[in-house]
Design an enzyme around this catalytic site. Structure first.
Site, PDB file in Angstrom:
ATOM      1  N   TYR A 222     -13.362  -3.162  11.855  1.00  0.00           N
ATOM      2  CA  TYR A 222     -12.085  -2.576  11.447  1.00  0.00           C
ATOM      3  C   TYR A 222     -11.084  -2.629  12.602  1.00  0.00           C
ATOM      4  CZ  TYR A 222      -8.470   0.838  10.463  1.00  0.00           C
ATOM      5  OH  TYR A 222      -7.245   1.449  10.300  1.00  0.00           O
TER       6      TYR A 222
ATOM      7  N   GLY B 179       0.807  -1.208   0.000  1.00  0.00           N
ATOM      8  CA  GLY B 179       0.000   0.000   0.000  1.00  0.00           C
ATOM      9  C   GLY B 179       0.840   1.259   0.000  1.00  0.00           C
TER      10      GLY B 179
ATOM     11  N   GLY C  67       1.419   4.887   3.774  1.00  0.00           N
ATOM     12  CA  GLY C  67       2.341   4.020   3.057  1.00  0.00           C
ATOM     13  C   GLY C  67       3.184   4.770   2.051  1.00  0.00           C
TER      14      GLY C  67
ATOM     15  N   GLY D 227      -1.470   7.558   1.040  1.00  0.00           N
ATOM     16  CA  GLY D 227      -1.578   7.704   2.481  1.00  0.00           C
ATOM     17  C   GLY D 227      -0.261   7.552   3.212  1.00  0.00           C
TER      18      GLY D 227
END
Length: 307
Positions: A174, A20, A26, A24
């Site tokens: 989550y 990823g 990452g 963001g």
């Protein structure tokens, strides 16, 4: 010596995979590691987004060595082909960062029938580490850095309903998926130590990292002037995703880190420079870790570092 987030140790000659790494936190992990001299491999489902991240990093970091491989953590059957794209004999570190958060019902599943957040955030990474074992084992002392979350602090795993079939709430599911990631990372380090492996597993978390406090990157992230102004009060407590990357970067580059550690922001666990934290007991419980490992093995047909 104090850790300098803007001038971490050089990482020339090392290779790091960031799942990823196209967006963001990452993305900023990848950018900062590339700036330190590491060869960075971005794992991403989207070729276009990964290419944009590579272009942005190489434009900002002179001489950056950045590549990307296709990686879809929701599709376990594709992972063998994904690691086959690695153009390296060794991996000095992998940052298990990719993840999704679904805001609304209904509950979603991948093709194997796994709840989508657990499948992406935990099960995909569990199986990926299994596939990466030859590359990690070939490095002198590889680091497996799992990106945890503040959301895991208030959750507990329901091992009888790991995939939230009976009790699905997006926010809770989550948080539990992130807790599963962290519990896996701590259990992995216990197993690595018991086997005498030179690899180590540790956890980082970004604190409270907001898009509105994140510096823009062309093709990756934009923010308007109004968004920036509205976010200024939050800056007293929270931070941008560039700073949210700091704990993971330290976990990869600090020569003094040890397996089983948790790194996060220093101000209330929400913002600031990275420091060593004491993990909550429900994250490191050995019985929970062993039971989660067994369930993950059944669901993925993988067993990282079993030999």
């Amino acid at each position: 010596m104090a850790w300098n987030v803007h001038e971490p140790p050089r990482a020339d000659g090392t290779t790091v995979l960031v799942t990823g790494g196209n967006a963001g936190i990452g993305y900023f992990v990848a950018e900062q590691l590339a700036a330190a001299g590491a060869t960075v491999i971005i794992g991403s489902r989207s070729r276009a987004r990964a290419s944009a991240a590579v272009d942005t990093i190489t434009a900002r970091v002179p001489g950056a060595q950045v590549q990307h491989i296709p990686l879809d953590l929701t599709d376990l059957d594709s992972l063998t082909a994904s690691v086959g794209h690695l153009d390296t004999d060794t991996l000095d570190a992998v940052v298990l960062n990719a993840g999704i958060a679904l805001d609304d019902p209904p509950r979603e599943e991948n093709r194997r029938g796994h709840e989508l957040m657990l499948a992406t955030n935990h099960l995909g990474h569990f199986a990926l580490v299994h596939r990466l074992e030859p590359w990690l084992g070939a490095a002198p002392a590889a680091r497996i850095v799992t990106m945890g979350s503040y959301a895991a602090r208030s959750e507990r795993l329901d091992l009888d309903d790991l995939q939230s079939v009976r009790d699905y709430d997006p926010k809770r599911t989550y948080g539990r998926s992130k807790l599963a990631q962290m519990a896996f990372a701590f259990e992995l380090d216990r197993r690595l130590r018991a086997s005498g492996s030179t690899c180590m597993s540790l956890v980082a978390h970004p604190g409270g990292a907001l898009d509105s406090l994140t510096p823009p990157r062309p093709g990756i992230h934009r923010r308007s002037g109004s968004q920036r102004l509205l976010a200024l009060p939050a800056k007293l407590v929270l931070q941008g995703k560039d700073a949210g990357a700091w704990p993971a970067v330290r976990a990869v580059l600090d020569p003094d880190v040890q397996g089983g550690q948790l790194w996060g922001p220093s101000r209330l666990g929400l913002s600031g420079r990275p420091h060593l934290e004491k993990p909550h007991s429900h994250m490191t419980d050995q019985d929970t870790g062993a039971a989660l490992w067994a369930a993950s093995t059944r669901l993925t047909d993988a067993d990282p570092f079993a030999s």
